[in-house]
Design an enzyme around this catalytic site. Sequence first.
Site, short mmCIF file in Angstrom:
data_model
loop_
_atom_site.label_atom_id
_atom_site.label_comp_id
_atom_site.label_asym_id
_atom_site.label_seq_id
_atom_site.Cartn_x
_atom_site.Cartn_y
_atom_site.Cartn_z
N ASP A 51 0.92 -0.93 -0.30
CA ASP A 51 0.44 0.02 -0.13
C ASP A 51 0.89 1.69 0.46
OD1 ASP A 51 -2.41 -1.70 0.24
OD2 ASP A 51 -2.68 -0.83 1.91
N ARG A 55 -0.96 -0.75 -8.41
CA ARG A 55 -2.31 -0.35 -8.68
C ARG A 55 -2.45 1.39 -7.99
NH1 ARG A 55 -3.13 -1.21 -2.26
NH2 ARG A 55 -3.58 -2.90 -2.32
P1 FDA Z 1 -13.86 9.01 -5.27
O1 FDA Z 1 -13.62 9.51 -4.47
O2 FDA Z 1 -14.65 10.26 -6.62
O3 FDA Z 1 -15.77 8.23 -5.37
C1 FDA Z 1 -16.27 7.60 -6.47
C2 FDA Z 1 -17.66 7.03 -6.01
O4 FDA Z 1 -17.46 6.00 -5.11
C3 FDA Z 1 -18.40 8.30 -4.93
O5 FDA Z 1 -19.58 9.07 -5.33
C4 FDA Z 1 -19.04 7.25 -3.99
O6 FDA Z 1 -20.19 6.62 -4.96
C5 FDA Z 1 -18.28 5.72 -3.98
N1 FDA Z 1 -17.24 6.07 -3.03
C6 FDA Z 1 -15.79 6.05 -3.17
N2 FDA Z 1 -15.44 6.42 -1.25
C7 FDA Z 1 -16.48 5.92 -0.97
C8 FDA Z 1 -17.12 6.16 0.82
N3 FDA Z 1 -15.38 5.86 1.31
N4 FDA Z 1 -17.59 5.37 1.44
C9 FDA Z 1 -18.96 5.51 0.47
N5 FDA Z 1 -19.01 5.23 -0.64
C10 FDA Z 1 -17.51 6.08 -1.20
N6 FDA Z 1 -5.20 4.76 -0.53
C11 FDA Z 1 -3.94 5.36 -0.65
O7 FDA Z 1 -3.94 6.22 -0.08
N7 FDA Z 1 -3.68 4.64 -0.16
C12 FDA Z 1 -3.24 2.85 -1.02
O8 FDA Z 1 -2.86 2.04 -0.37
C13 FDA Z 1 -3.96 2.80 -1.55
N8 FDA Z 1 -5.27 1.11 -2.03
C14 FDA Z 1 -6.41 1.54 -2.71
C15 FDA Z 1 -6.81 -0.26 -2.67
C16 FDA Z 1 -8.41 -0.43 -3.56
C17 FDA Z 1 -8.54 -1.84 -3.77
C18 FDA Z 1 -9.01 0.27 -3.51
C19 FDA Z 1 -10.02 0.91 -4.16
C20 FDA Z 1 -9.13 2.15 -3.44
C21 FDA Z 1 -7.05 2.10 -2.55
N9 FDA Z 1 -6.83 3.88 -1.72
C22 FDA Z 1 -6.04 3.31 -1.27
C23 FDA Z 1 -8.07 4.46 -1.88
C24 FDA Z 1 -8.05 5.50 -2.84
O9 FDA Z 1 -7.08 6.10 -2.62
C25 FDA Z 1 -9.33 6.68 -2.49
O10 FDA Z 1 -9.26 6.97 -1.50
C26 FDA Z 1 -10.65 5.64 -2.61
O11 FDA Z 1 -10.36 4.65 -3.46
C27 FDA Z 1 -11.78 6.71 -3.00
O12 FDA Z 1 -11.57 7.44 -4.06
P2 FDA Z 1 -12.00 7.14 -5.52
O13 FDA Z 1 -11.28 6.70 -6.67
O14 FDA Z 1 -13.45 5.96 -5.38
O15 FDA Z 1 -12.94 7.91 -6.01
#
Ligand code: FDA
Length: 303
Positions: free
Chosen positions: A132, A182
């Site tokens: 991570d 990732r």
């Molecule tokens: P965005 O925040 O724009 O969300 C898109 C949509 O997804 C939202 O409109 C909502 O519908 C839904 N959503 C997102 N987060 C939600 C929540 N918490 N609760 C409910 N609904 C939600 N970060 C990091 O700094 N280091 C890492 O190693 C990782 N590893 C990692 C692994 C995996 C498999 C994932 C999916 C994510 C990570 N992350 C991470 C977290 C990542 O950086 C980020 O903070 C979250 O995925 C939220 O961003 P989105 O890309 O989903 O977009």
Amino acid sequence: MNGLGKGVLAVTDRPSIRRIFTASAAGRRLSLRYVAGETLDDAAAAAEALNDRGARVSLDYLGEHVTQPAEAIVARDAYLDCVDRIRTARLDADLSIKLTQLGLGLDDGLAVDSLARIAVRANEVGTTVTVDMEESAHTEATVTAFEEVQAGSGNLGIAVQSYLYRTASDLDRIIPKGGRVRLCKGAYAESREVAYQERKRVDANFDVLLARLMTSTGIEPAIATHDAARIAEAKKLARTRREPWEFQMLYGIRRQLQQELIDEGYSLRVYVPFGTAWYQYLTRRLAERPANLAFFFRAAIGR
Ligand code: FDA
């Protein structure tokens, strides 16, 4: 992360708030929205159910920023147990690990040695380990640890964050080493000096990095987002990709979308966190979506 998200983390980082949650049954119930449970049995059961639905899994034993070498050893051993469980329960799963949980920042040598040991055990059962990405203070050491261990084991992956200015140049080092890369937006409160603050710019950089990963050979891009626009972009780029890649999403978030991607034939891996140290993880999920705060405060006043 925007100002509201940073505000959420500033409040939830207070020891008094932390105590309310970790000590209450309501807090633990809230954590179950995002965490599979407190034990390896809970995580294995969640992984099995996800495998049955057609999703692959990444097991994350929760914890970060240990303050004693002994805690780092406990975390290492917990990950070795995870590998054994992947083998005995025949799970389609790999591991996700935070290096500060293995001692990075406290004893970097210990952290790298533990990562290497876990990677060797994972190799024996034919699985992989993704590192991570944590706060920017640890980015350089994390990329360096990845380079060092991946050169020997060959079964590592690493997360990169589109909010950091430095990520494109980190990919110059990471891509030649191969493995799963990732791509995520980034979940920590970072300053303007190191990271884009506006969502639009984080998203734009995500798309630039996404295109680079999806057109690179010798790596397996893992597109880790729940954002429909980023997912659509990945699907477009996938039409001409000949090598493996996958979507990744977090346990408990956008479950219907997860199933839709599986049903459309995409490879999806769900990140499954478990363990008693769920508080920090939970606060980041709340900061990403402040609408979730309603659940948080309802739990805090015990309703
Ligand atoms: P965005 O925040 O724009 O969300 C898109 C949509 O997804 C939202 O409109 C909502 O519908 C839904 N959503 C997102 N987060 C939600 C929540 N918490 N609760 C409910 N609904 C939600 N970060 C990091 O700094 N280091 C890492 O190693 C990782 N590893 C990692 C692994 C995996 C498999 C994932 C999916 C994510 C990570 N992350 C991470 C977290 C990542 O950086 C980020 O903070 C979250 O995925 C939220 O961003 P989105 O890309 O989903 O977009």
